[in-house]
Design a protein around this motif. Structure first.
Motif, PDB file in Angstrom:
ATOM      1  N   LEU A  36       0.849  -1.321   0.179  1.00 41.92           N
ATOM      2  CA  LEU A  36      -0.022   0.127  -0.088  1.00 41.92           C
ATOM      3  C   LEU A  36       0.894   1.256   0.080  1.00 41.92           C
ATOM      4  CD1 LEU A  36      -0.159   1.233   3.054  1.00 41.92           C
ATOM      5  CD2 LEU A  36      -1.569  -0.669   3.600  1.00 41.92           C
ATOM      6  N   ALA A  37       0.272   2.276  -0.491  1.00 42.98           N
ATOM      7  CA  ALA A  37       1.005   3.624  -0.566  1.00 42.98           C
ATOM      8  C   ALA A  37      -0.020   4.737   0.109  1.00 42.98           C
ATOM      9  CB  ALA A  37       1.313   4.080  -1.679  1.00 42.98           C
ATOM     10  N   VAL A  38       0.658   5.852   0.911  1.00 44.30           N
ATOM     11  CA  VAL A  38      -0.211   6.814   1.217  1.00 44.30           C
ATOM     12  C   VAL A  38       0.375   8.053   1.034  1.00 44.30           C
ATOM     13  CG1 VAL A  38      -0.816   7.898   3.485  1.00 44.30           C
ATOM     14  CG2 VAL A  38      -0.843   5.589   3.443  1.00 44.30           C
ATOM     15  N   LYS A  39      -0.500   9.055   0.322  1.00 41.96           N
ATOM     16  CA  LYS A  39       0.246  10.303   0.166  1.00 41.96           C
ATOM     17  C   LYS A  39      -0.689  11.294   0.833  1.00 41.96           C
ATOM     18  CE  LYS A  39       1.066  13.702  -3.676  1.00 41.96           C
ATOM     19  NZ  LYS A  39       0.620  14.169  -4.717  1.00 41.96           N
ATOM     20  N   GLY A  40       0.136  12.097   1.802  1.00 43.60           N
ATOM     21  CA  GLY A  40      -0.651  12.826   2.656  1.00 43.60           C
ATOM     22  C   GLY A  40      -1.077  11.958   3.591  1.00 43.60           C
ATOM     23  N   ASN A  41      -2.601  12.123   3.947  1.00 42.64           N
ATOM     24  CA  ASN A  41      -3.138  11.133   4.844  1.00 42.64           C
ATOM     25  C   ASN A  41      -4.282  10.090   4.276  1.00 42.64           C
ATOM     26  OD1 ASN A  41      -1.851  11.589   7.277  1.00 42.64           O
ATOM     27  ND2 ASN A  41      -3.098  13.400   7.511  1.00 42.64           N
ATOM     28  N   LYS A  42      -3.985   9.874   2.875  1.00 42.75           N
ATOM     29  CA  LYS A  42      -5.053   9.330   1.906  1.00 42.75           C
ATOM     30  C   LYS A  42      -4.145   8.020   1.431  1.00 42.75           C
ATOM     31  CE  LYS A  42      -7.974   9.590  -1.773  1.00 42.75           C
ATOM     32  NZ  LYS A  42      -8.164  10.338  -3.184  1.00 42.75           N
ATOM     33  N   GLU A  43      -4.848   6.889   1.809  1.00 42.24           N
ATOM     34  CA  GLU A  43      -4.419   5.595   0.961  1.00 42.24           C
ATOM     35  C   GLU A  43      -4.618   5.501  -0.346  1.00 42.24           C
ATOM     36  OE1 GLU A  43      -5.016   0.847   1.632  1.00 42.24           O
ATOM     37  OE2 GLU A  43      -5.206   2.184   3.523  1.00 42.24           O
ATOM     38  N   ILE A  44      -3.677   5.359  -1.423  1.00 42.85           N
ATOM     39  CA  ILE A  44      -4.090   5.313  -2.540  1.00 42.85           C
ATOM     40  C   ILE A  44      -4.063   3.836  -3.081  1.00 42.85           C
ATOM     41  CG2 ILE A  44      -3.111   5.799  -4.848  1.00 42.85           C
ATOM     42  CD1 ILE A  44      -1.226   7.777  -3.397  1.00 42.85           C
ATOM     43  N   GLU A  45      -5.269   3.585  -3.929  1.00 43.73           N
ATOM     44  CA  GLU A  45      -5.345   1.936  -4.501  1.00 43.73           C
ATOM     45  C   GLU A  45      -4.954   2.005  -5.785  1.00 43.73           C
ATOM     46  OE1 GLU A  45      -9.406   0.534  -4.079  1.00 43.73           O
ATOM     47  OE2 GLU A  45      -9.787   1.631  -2.293  1.00 43.73           O
ATOM     48  N   PHE A  46      -3.998   0.809  -5.984  1.00 39.92           N
ATOM     49  CA  PHE A  46      -3.451   0.353  -7.234  1.00 39.92           C
ATOM     50  C   PHE A  46      -3.983  -0.924  -7.848  1.00 39.92           C
ATOM     51  CE2 PHE A  46      -0.512   3.165  -4.635  1.00 39.92           C
ATOM     52  CZ  PHE A  46      -0.142   4.167  -5.631  1.00 39.92           C
TER      53      PHE A  46
END
Length: 113
Positions: free
Chosen positions: A26-36
């Motif tokens: 998983l990856a998080v940008k700022g405080n938002k988890e990004i779905e890939f």
């Protein structure tokens, strides 16, 4: 959102505003988890774990798809475009995934912390 308890460089990568946890996928940008998608995450991980190294479209394809490259550049370019849409503030002026014209793509090594 904290996604990295263990700062193992191969498992947890931190860049300005973007954190990638390879083990949890998983990856998080700022405080938002990004779905890939599976392929998107594999490309992101390949580039981020090798920040600064340039990968040709052929090399990305061979590593991520685990089969010989058959010459369709569009599939790799399409996934890179999707990744940029998800992680970049301005996908048309990317700071994370950079294009090296005539060669391929690289992850910006100047953003690692």
């Amino acid at each position: 959102m904290k996604i990295c308890e263990n700062r193992n460089i191969k498992k947890c990568l931190e860049f300005q505003g973007l954190t990638i946890n390879a083990e949890k996928r998983l990856a998080v940008k700022g405080n938002k988890e990004i779905e890939f998608t599976f392929i998107e995450f594999e490309i992101l991980l390949l580039l981020a774990q090798n920040a600064g190294m340039v990968f040709s479209k052929e090399k990305i394809y061979n590593i991520v798809w685990k089969e010989p490259y058959f010459g369709d550049y569009n599939i790799v370019m399409s996934h890179i475009r999707n990744l940029r849409e998800k992680i970049e503030d301005n996908p048309s002026k990317p700071i994370y995934i950079q294009t090296v014209w005539g060669v391929g793509y690289r992850f910006n090594k100047n953003l690692s912390s």
